[in-house]
Design an enzyme around this catalytic site. Structure first.
Site, PDB file in Angstrom:
ATOM      1  N   LYS A   1       0.707  -0.824  -0.348  1.00 53.06           N
ATOM      2  CA  LYS A   1       0.193  -0.279  -0.402  1.00 53.06           C
ATOM      3  C   LYS A   1       0.893   1.418   0.215  1.00 53.06           C
ATOM      4  O   LYS A   1       1.936   1.277   0.693  1.00 53.06           O
ATOM      5  CB  LYS A   1      -0.871  -0.061   0.685  1.00 53.06           C
TER       6      LYS A   1
ATOM      7  N   GLY B   1       0.797   7.053   2.910  1.00 58.07           N
ATOM      8  CA  GLY B   1      -0.244   8.404   2.898  1.00 58.07           C
ATOM      9  C   GLY B   1      -1.194   8.075   2.422  1.00 58.07           C
ATOM     10  O   GLY B   1      -1.903   7.979   2.538  1.00 58.07           O
ATOM     11  N   CYS B   2      -1.626   6.331   2.257  1.00 54.33           N
ATOM     12  CA  CYS B   2      -2.806   6.073   1.949  1.00 54.33           C
ATOM     13  C   CYS B   2      -3.837   5.125   3.332  1.00 54.33           C
ATOM     14  O   CYS B   2      -3.213   4.555   3.804  1.00 54.33           O
ATOM     15  CB  CYS B   2      -3.087   4.981   1.092  1.00 54.33           C
ATOM     16  N   VAL B   3      -4.345   5.701   3.351  1.00 61.00           N
ATOM     17  CA  VAL B   3      -5.917   5.665   4.927  1.00 61.00           C
ATOM     18  C   VAL B   3      -6.532   3.854   4.213  1.00 61.00           C
ATOM     19  O   VAL B   3      -6.841   4.363   2.771  1.00 61.00           O
ATOM     20  CB  VAL B   3      -6.613   6.898   5.456  1.00 61.00           C
TER      21      VAL B   3
END
Length: 110
Positions: free
Chosen positions: A105, A108-110
């Site tokens: 992933k 910074g991606c939630v």
């Protein structure tokens, strides 16, 4: 967690990202894409292959802003924009495309 394809089992994290990047192949990509409800076209593969090359070079999965810019540089302005990438990967171009590409992933991606 894991996914099973043709009698082989591949470990994933709780969000469905492959644990061992070396396990990735076209069948795994197609399986994940099906689960994500993303019908893979040549345009999808263009982004997926780009992401894999990017990761091999920089050892990081790019966040969406970086991805958009890099795609634009490589494939032209008509593809280097958020709308184009979200049309291909509606649940987040960086997040969803990286999952299908067998990458971790993006930071910074939630």
């Amino acid at each position: 967690m894991s996914i099973a394809i043709n009698g082989a089992t591949y470990e994933t994290d709780e969000e469905g990202y492959l644990i061992n990047l070396a396990d990735w192949n076209k069948e795994i990509a197609e399986h994940i894409a099906e689960e994500e409800k993303v019908p893979l076209t040549d345009n999808h593969w263009e982004v997926i292959n780009f992401l894999r090359e990017y990761y091999n070079e920089y050892q990081i999965a790019p966040a969406v802003r970086v991805l958009t810019k890099a795609i634009g540089k490589q494939f032209g302005e008509e593809k280097g924009n958020s709308k184009y990438l979200y049309d291909l990967f509606p649940y987040g171009p960086a997040k969803q495309a990286c999952k299908i590409a067998g990458l971790p992933k993006p930071t910074g991606c939630v």
